[in-house]
Design a protein around this motif. Structure first.
Motif, PDB file in Angstrom:
ATOM      1  N   MET A  10       0.765  -1.520   0.034  1.00 26.53           N
ATOM      2  CA  MET A  10      -0.048  -0.119  -0.033  1.00 26.53           C
ATOM      3  C   MET A  10       0.820   0.983  -0.057  1.00 26.53           C
ATOM      4  N   LEU A  11       1.958   1.288   0.965  1.00 24.04           N
ATOM      5  CA  LEU A  11       2.785   2.318   0.899  1.00 24.04           C
ATOM      6  C   LEU A  11       3.386   2.607  -0.490  1.00 24.04           C
ATOM      7  N   ALA A  12       3.876   1.700  -1.188  1.00 29.11           N
ATOM      8  CA  ALA A  12       4.523   1.734  -2.378  1.00 29.11           C
ATOM      9  C   ALA A  12       3.519   2.201  -3.440  1.00 29.11           C
ATOM     10  N   ARG A  13       2.183   1.659  -3.360  1.00 29.48           N
ATOM     11  CA  ARG A  13       1.121   2.229  -4.309  1.00 29.48           C
ATOM     12  C   ARG A  13       0.852   3.654  -4.127  1.00 29.48           C
ATOM     13  N   LEU A  14       0.783   3.980  -2.920  1.00 31.56           N
ATOM     14  CA  LEU A  14       0.319   5.278  -2.642  1.00 31.56           C
ATOM     15  C   LEU A  14       1.276   6.281  -2.997  1.00 31.56           C
ATOM     16  N   LEU A  15       2.554   5.678  -2.965  1.00 35.58           N
ATOM     17  CA  LEU A  15       3.760   7.091  -3.290  1.00 35.58           C
ATOM     18  C   LEU A  15       3.898   6.849  -4.449  1.00 35.58           C
ATOM     19  N   ARG A  16       3.369   5.893  -5.532  1.00 37.76           N
ATOM     20  CA  ARG A  16       3.620   6.120  -6.876  1.00 37.76           C
ATOM     21  C   ARG A  16       2.336   6.998  -7.503  1.00 37.76           C
ATOM     22  N   LEU A  17       1.238   6.825  -6.631  1.00 36.18           N
ATOM     23  CA  LEU A  17       0.249   7.517  -7.315  1.00 36.18           C
ATOM     24  C   LEU A  17       0.017   8.920  -6.919  1.00 36.18           C
ATOM     25  N   PHE A  18       0.558   8.869  -5.553  1.00 35.53           N
ATOM     26  CA  PHE A  18       0.594  10.634  -4.868  1.00 35.53           C
ATOM     27  C   PHE A  18       2.065  10.762  -4.437  1.00 35.53           C
TER      28      PHE A  18
ATOM     29  N   ALA B  29       7.974  -2.851  -9.290  1.00 26.71           N
ATOM     30  CA  ALA B  29       8.435  -2.920 -10.636  1.00 26.71           C
ATOM     31  C   ALA B  29       7.863  -1.625 -11.523  1.00 26.71           C
ATOM     32  N   LEU B  30       6.747  -1.065 -11.015  1.00 25.56           N
ATOM     33  CA  LEU B  30       6.175  -0.018 -11.601  1.00 25.56           C
ATOM     34  C   LEU B  30       6.627   1.394 -11.266  1.00 25.56           C
ATOM     35  N   HIS B  31       7.629   1.537 -10.374  1.00 25.66           N
ATOM     36  CA  HIS B  31       8.303   2.766  -9.975  1.00 25.66           C
ATOM     37  C   HIS B  31       9.196   3.154 -10.812  1.00 25.66           C
ATOM     38  N   ASP B  32       9.378   4.472 -10.956  1.00 26.10           N
ATOM     39  CA  ASP B  32      10.585   4.836 -11.939  1.00 26.10           C
ATOM     40  C   ASP B  32      12.112   4.491 -11.376  1.00 26.10           C
ATOM     41  N   ASP B  33      12.356   4.441  -9.653  1.00 29.48           N
ATOM     42  CA  ASP B  33      13.132   4.171  -9.231  1.00 29.48           C
ATOM     43  C   ASP B  33      13.323   2.417  -9.021  1.00 29.48           C
TER      44      ASP B  33
ATOM     45  N   ARG C 221      16.030  -4.922  -5.554  1.00 31.34           N
ATOM     46  CA  ARG C 221      16.437  -5.606  -4.174  1.00 31.34           C
ATOM     47  C   ARG C 221      15.507  -6.684  -3.856  1.00 31.34           C
ATOM     48  N   LEU C 222      14.337  -6.656  -3.955  1.00 29.23           N
ATOM     49  CA  LEU C 222      13.335  -7.286  -3.412  1.00 29.23           C
ATOM     50  C   LEU C 222      13.213  -8.685  -4.508  1.00 29.23           C
ATOM     51  N   ARG C 223      13.925  -8.477  -5.876  1.00 31.17           N
ATOM     52  CA  ARG C 223      13.727  -9.396  -6.875  1.00 31.17           C
ATOM     53  C   ARG C 223      14.171 -10.852  -6.250  1.00 31.17           C
TER      54      ARG C 223
ATOM     55  N   VAL D 255       1.963 -10.529 -15.159  1.00 23.63           N
ATOM     56  CA  VAL D 255       1.829  -9.745 -16.461  1.00 23.63           C
ATOM     57  C   VAL D 255       2.777  -8.649 -16.307  1.00 23.63           C
ATOM     58  N   VAL D 256       3.101  -8.038 -15.197  1.00 22.56           N
ATOM     59  CA  VAL D 256       4.061  -6.816 -15.533  1.00 22.56           C
ATOM     60  C   VAL D 256       5.633  -7.467 -15.710  1.00 22.56           C
ATOM     61  N   THR D 257       5.854  -8.476 -14.881  1.00 24.73           N
ATOM     62  CA  THR D 257       7.146  -9.074 -15.353  1.00 24.73           C
ATOM     63  C   THR D 257       7.211  -9.772 -16.525  1.00 24.73           C
ATOM     64  N   ASP D 258       6.210  -9.943 -17.347  1.00 25.30           N
ATOM     65  CA  ASP D 258       6.149 -10.719 -18.543  1.00 25.30           C
ATOM     66  C   ASP D 258       6.630 -12.038 -18.431  1.00 25.30           C
ATOM     67  N   ASP D 259       6.122 -12.677 -17.397  1.00 26.53           N
ATOM     68  CA  ASP D 259       6.282 -14.124 -16.948  1.00 26.53           C
ATOM     69  C   ASP D 259       5.141 -14.704 -17.576  1.00 26.53           C
TER      70      ASP D 259
END
Length: 335
Positions: free
Chosen positions: A65-73, A127-131, A137-139, A180-184
């Motif tokens: 959620m924190l990652a999602r909110l940071l990317r959206l806002f 994976a959707l973040h610009d950074d 690191r989580l991979r 889908v996002v990782t094209d697996d």
């Protein structure tokens, strides 16, 4: 009823709630098997990244959620705090300990499939973040859980249809976003094949067991949401027509009534607040897959809003709900 959406104000509130508990180590409910005295360790020793939020899986989806909110806002008042948290927690040394924990034979079923799905959902979001530093690191940890799906699904003859963490439809649905996002494509194909095998022949779902006393998911609606995510529209719509054929009559009636919560200090009863939020998420997502001219779409949207109105005032106030409910609110508000 006006449709509720995720606003910057709500995002800031939810982010502040999560920042208040992702590194709160106690109280804690570990899902941990001791093979010997050496395994008697504190939550932060066992899980240096995901030790807060009362339990491992809630900590994972709070980070999502924190990652999602940071990317959206990205201009949230607490954006710098989120970035600092991620810089401190998503580091190779801590991720390596999380990976090593999973290598123990006693951890084979750790958090299956709920935590598996949420960890991959977190990986998808990062994976959707610009950074991309946090994602990279989580991979290694994400790859372990992706492989667990690959290993487990061919062995799983039967689905699990409960309304709690063991529900298999939820795991498939969240894992598909990662695939889908990782094209697996191999993982995506396996998820789709498994969904068809487990749920493809289901029809006229009675939902007679809902809600159970500690549900936080609707076994009927999360199955429908799973199939919406796994199947192309031309395959999903006929399946959905068979699965819940009386939506226009608002039946099964139990799916249209928000759950009643009598004691929010009881962790199991408090799950029912989550049921209202997760039903809202599923109803909204299902509505988006129905043609605009389909009368069921308005019914689904209205039902989603009713459940959301029941759940939103209960996001905070007691830690039994506060440590996890906001994540499901975000799912519902964005659906």
């Amino acid at each position: 009823m006006a449709k509720s959406t995720l606003t910057p104000e709500l995002a800031a509130r939810f982010a502040s709630i999560a920042l208040g508990h992702v590194r709160r180590e106690y109280p804690n409910k570990p899902d941990h098997t001791l093979a010997g005295p050496q395994d008697a360790q504190t939550p932060s020793q066992l899980h240096p990244v995901f030790y807060g939020s009362y339990d491992w899986h809630s900590c994972v989806h709070s980070y999502w959620m924190l990652a999602r909110l940071l990317r959206l806002f990205p201009d949230l008042p607490v954006a710098a705090d989120i970035r600092a948290l991620f810089d401190e927690q998503f580091v190779a040394e801590k991720i390596a300990v999380e990976c090593a924990y999973l290598a123990a034979p006693t951890a084979r079923g750790f958090k299956r499939p709920y935590g598996w799905g949420w960890l991959l959902k977190l990986a998808e979001e990062l994976a959707l973040h610009d950074d991309r530093r946090w994602s990279e690191r989580l991979r290694p940890l994400a790859e372990i859980f992706a492989q667990r799906f690959r290993d487990f699904l061919p062995l799983a003859t039967y689905p699990v249809r409960v309304g709690t963490h063991f529900n298999t439809a939820f795991g498939l649905r969240m894992a598909m976003d990662y695939a889908v996002v990782t094209d697996d494509r191999d993982l995506a194909a396996l998820l789709g094949e498994t969904g068809r095998r487990w749920y493809g022949a289901d029809a006229d779902c009675p939902a007679w067991g809902e809600p159970s006393g500690d549900d936080f998911q609707s076994s009927a609606l999360i199955e429908a949401e799973c199939m919406r995510r796994l199947l192309p529209a031309e395959e999903f719509l006929p399946w959905f027509d068979r699965f819940l054929p009386r939506i226009a009559q608002r039946e099964p009636a139990t799916l249209f009534r928000p759950a009643t919560v009598t004691d929010r200090s009881d962790g199991k009863i408090a799950h029912l607040d989550g049921l209202n939020l997760s039903r809202a998420w599923c109803w909204r997502s299902i509505a988006s897959a129905l043609p605009e001219c389909d009368a069921r779409r308005a019914i689904a949207e209205e039902t989603a809003d009713r459940h959301l109105a029941a759940g939103m005032p209960r996001i905070a106030g007691d830690y039994m709900g506060e440590h996890w409910l906001a994540s499901f609110a975000v799912l519902a508000l964005e659906a």
